[in-house]
Design a protein around this motif. Structure first.
Motif, PDB file in Angstrom:
ATOM      1  N   ASN A 190      -5.694   1.104  -0.692  1.00 18.45           N
ATOM      2  CA  ASN A 190      -7.023   1.717  -0.699  1.00 18.45           C
ATOM      3  C   ASN A 190      -6.988   3.236  -0.831  1.00 18.45           C
ATOM      4  O   ASN A 190      -7.991   3.910  -0.607  1.00 18.45           O
ATOM      5  CB  ASN A 190      -7.796   1.321   0.566  1.00 18.45           C
ATOM      6  CG  ASN A 190      -7.061   1.698   1.847  1.00 18.45           C
ATOM      7  OD1 ASN A 190      -6.003   2.333   1.822  1.00 18.45           O
ATOM      8  ND2 ASN A 190      -7.609   1.297   2.983  1.00 18.45           N
ATOM      9  N   ASP A 242      -4.644   3.418   9.006  1.00 18.91           N
ATOM     10  CA  ASP A 242      -3.881   2.969   7.835  1.00 18.91           C
ATOM     11  C   ASP A 242      -2.842   4.011   7.429  1.00 18.91           C
ATOM     12  O   ASP A 242      -1.694   3.682   7.141  1.00 18.91           O
ATOM     13  CB  ASP A 242      -4.821   2.723   6.646  1.00 18.91           C
ATOM     14  CG  ASP A 242      -5.527   1.379   6.715  1.00 18.91           C
ATOM     15  OD1 ASP A 242      -5.148   0.546   7.563  1.00 18.91           O
ATOM     16  OD2 ASP A 242      -6.458   1.164   5.930  1.00 18.91           O
ATOM     17  N   ARG A 263      -3.959  -6.324  -2.193  1.00 21.51           N
ATOM     18  CA  ARG A 263      -5.341  -6.268  -1.700  1.00 21.51           C
ATOM     19  C   ARG A 263      -5.575  -5.157  -0.696  1.00 21.51           C
ATOM     20  O   ARG A 263      -6.712  -4.743  -0.469  1.00 21.51           O
ATOM     21  CB  ARG A 263      -5.746  -7.608  -1.079  1.00 21.51           C
ATOM     22  CG  ARG A 263      -5.081  -7.935   0.238  1.00 21.51           C
ATOM     23  CD  ARG A 263      -5.826  -9.055   0.971  1.00 21.51           C
ATOM     24  NE  ARG A 263      -5.904 -10.272   0.190  1.00 21.51           N
ATOM     25  CZ  ARG A 263      -4.963 -11.218   0.206  1.00 21.51           C
ATOM     26  NH1 ARG A 263      -3.884 -11.070   0.962  1.00 21.51           N
ATOM     27  NH2 ARG A 263      -5.090 -12.297  -0.507  1.00 21.51           N
ATOM     28  N   TYR A 264      -4.525  -4.644  -0.051  1.00 24.32           N
ATOM     29  CA  TYR A 264      -4.711  -3.658   1.007  1.00 24.32           C
ATOM     30  C   TYR A 264      -4.609  -2.212   0.521  1.00 24.32           C
ATOM     31  O   TYR A 264      -4.924  -1.290   1.267  1.00 24.32           O
ATOM     32  CB  TYR A 264      -3.693  -3.891   2.119  1.00 24.32           C
ATOM     33  CG  TYR A 264      -3.818  -5.262   2.744  1.00 24.32           C
ATOM     34  CD1 TYR A 264      -4.916  -5.592   3.526  1.00 24.32           C
ATOM     35  CD2 TYR A 264      -2.842  -6.237   2.528  1.00 24.32           C
ATOM     36  CE1 TYR A 264      -5.045  -6.854   4.082  1.00 24.32           C
ATOM     37  CE2 TYR A 264      -2.958  -7.506   3.086  1.00 24.32           C
ATOM     38  CZ  TYR A 264      -4.055  -7.810   3.856  1.00 24.32           C
ATOM     39  OH  TYR A 264      -4.189  -9.062   4.399  1.00 24.32           O
ATOM     40  N   GLY A 313      -1.375 -10.402  -1.252  1.00 23.64           N
ATOM     41  CA  GLY A 313      -0.521  -9.662  -0.332  1.00 23.64           C
ATOM     42  C   GLY A 313       0.898 -10.186  -0.352  1.00 23.64           C
ATOM     43  O   GLY A 313       1.290 -10.923  -1.255  1.00 23.64           O
ATOM     44  N   ARG A 346      -6.775  -6.698  -7.902  1.00 20.48           N
ATOM     45  CA  ARG A 346      -6.175  -6.953  -6.595  1.00 20.48           C
ATOM     46  C   ARG A 346      -5.401  -8.270  -6.680  1.00 20.48           C
ATOM     47  O   ARG A 346      -5.957  -9.292  -7.080  1.00 20.48           O
ATOM     48  CB  ARG A 346      -7.244  -7.041  -5.516  1.00 20.48           C
ATOM     49  CG  ARG A 346      -8.105  -5.784  -5.441  1.00 20.48           C
ATOM     50  CD  ARG A 346      -7.349  -4.617  -4.870  1.00 20.48           C
ATOM     51  NE  ARG A 346      -7.832  -3.328  -5.344  1.00 20.48           N
ATOM     52  CZ  ARG A 346      -7.567  -2.173  -4.743  1.00 20.48           C
ATOM     53  NH1 ARG A 346      -6.823  -2.160  -3.648  1.00 20.48           N
ATOM     54  NH2 ARG A 346      -7.990  -1.042  -5.246  1.00 20.48           N
ATOM     55  N   PRO A 358       0.796  -1.230   0.000  1.00 26.69           N
ATOM     56  CA  PRO A 358       0.000   0.000   0.000  1.00 26.69           C
ATOM     57  C   PRO A 358       0.830   1.284   0.000  1.00 26.69           C
ATOM     58  O   PRO A 358       0.491   2.237  -0.701  1.00 26.69           O
ATOM     59  CB  PRO A 358      -0.824  -0.116   1.291  1.00 26.69           C
ATOM     60  CG  PRO A 358      -0.915  -1.574   1.542  1.00 26.69           C
ATOM     61  CD  PRO A 358       0.398  -2.148   1.087  1.00 26.69           C
TER      62      PRO A 358
END
Length: 276
Positions: free
Chosen positions: A55, A248, A52-53, A68, A65, A32
C-alpha cells in the motif's frame, strides 16, 4: 476457453525460460517490503503486479493485486508475463513459478543486516547497485537523527514490542529490535530467543517492561487480558500505540526503517518520564 488460455500462458512461460542477466522490465512483487524497496530504488514503473498488502507508495494503487504468501494467484501472475518475480522464501507458489520457467528471486529480511543485503540484491537486479548504498546511507542518517531525539530518561529502559496478540514479540535479533536498541531501549526478549518469538504471557508479566509498544487496537485491549492489569506500563500509560498505516511502516523490513525510528522517537519524546 478460460482453461485453454491459462494453459497456453503457462506453456509460453515454460518455453520462454527464466530471464538471463538482462535488467527486468516487468516485475511482480509478492511482499509489501519488497514493493517498497523497488519503488525506493526508483523502479516503481517496472512493477506490473503486487501482493494484496502492498500500500506504499500511493503510485502503486492501480496495480493488479495477486494475493499473499499463502494464496498468491499463480495463473494471474503468469498472465502478467513478468521477467522477474520477487518474493519471500515462504511464499507457497515460489517453486511452481520457478518450475514454469519464470525468474524468481526470494529475499529474507529478519535482521537489519538482512534488510541491507536485500536492498543491495534488489538494486543489483535492477541494474542500479549504487543506489542501494545511497538508500542505506539515508536510512542510517534517519536512525541517527531519531536516536538523538530520544529523551535521556528513556535510555536503558526496558521495552516490549508486540507484533501479534498471540502474543508474538519483536525480539532483539529482529530488525525492529535493532531499531529499539539504536534508540537506547532494552528489549525484554534477548537475541537467543529468535527474531519474532511467541512468548508465554507470564514471561512478559515477570519482565515488567517499562514501555509497551503495539498496534493501537491490540494495545487498547491489553488491560483486559488475564493478569495484564498488573503491568505498570499499561496502568501509567507508558505506551506507544500505532495506527494501522504507521504500524505497517514499523513492521516492514524495507526502506522506511529510518522513518519508523523517527516515529518511535516522537512517541518517546511525548511520554512523561518513567517513575522508576
Amino acid at each position: 476457453m478460460k482453461r485453454l488460455l491459462i494453459g497456453w500462458l503457462l506453456l509460453a512461460a515454460f518455453i520462454a525460460g527464466p530471464a538471463g542477466a538482462a535488467e527486468p522490465r516487468r516485475i511482480v512483487s509478492l511482499l509489501p517490503s519488497i514493493t517498497e524497496a523497488v519503488c525506493a530504488l526508483d523502479a516503481c514503473d517496472r512493477l506490473v503486479g503486487v501482493d494484496r498488502y502492498s500500500n506504499w507508495p500511493a503510485s502503486i494503487a492501480g496495480l493488479p493485486r495477486l494475493g499473499g504468501m499463502d494464496d498468491a494467484q499463480l495463473e494471474r501472475i503468469v498472465a502478467l508475463r513478468p521477467d522477474l518475480v520477487l518474493a519471500a522464501p515462504s511464499t507457497r507458489v515460489v517453486e511452481r513459478l520457478s518450475a514454469l520457467g519464470l525468474r524468481v528471486v526470494t529475499l529474507q529480511a529478519e535482521s537489519q543486516e538482512d534488510v541491507r543485503v536485500a536492498l543491495r540484491r534488489i538494486a543489483t537486479l535492477l541494474g542500479r547497485p549504487e543506489r542501494a548504498e545511497t538508500l542505506w546511507a539515508a536510512i542510517e542518517a534517519d536512525l541517527e537523527t531519531a536516536a538523538r531525539r530520544v529523551p535521556a530518561h528513556w535510555r536503558g529502559r526496558s521495552v516490549y514490542f508486540e507484533i501479534a496478540s498471540t502474543p508474538h514479540a519483536a525480539g532483539a535479533a529482529s530488525f525492529i529490535g535493532a531499531t529499539l536498541a539504536r534508540l537506547g531501549l532494552r528489549n525484554i526478549v534477548d537475541p537467543g530467543m529468535g527474531p519474532f518469538p511467541q512468548l508465554n504471557p507470564e514471561f512478559i508479566l515477570r519482565a515488567g517492561p517499562d514501555l509497551v509498544m503495539a498496534a493501537a487496537q491490540p494495545l487498547a485491549e491489553m488491560p483486559r487480558r488475564p493478569g495484564w492489569n498488573r503491568l505498570a506500563a499499561l496502568a501509567s500509560r507508558q505506551t506507544c500505540a500505532f495506527a494501522p498505516v504507521p504500524y505497517d511502516m514499523l513492521v516492514r523490513p524495507g526502506p522506511r526503517l529510518g522513518e519508523g525510528a523517527r516515529l518511535i522517537a516522537d512517541c518517546l519524546a511525548a511520554l512523561p518520564a518513567p517513575a522508576r
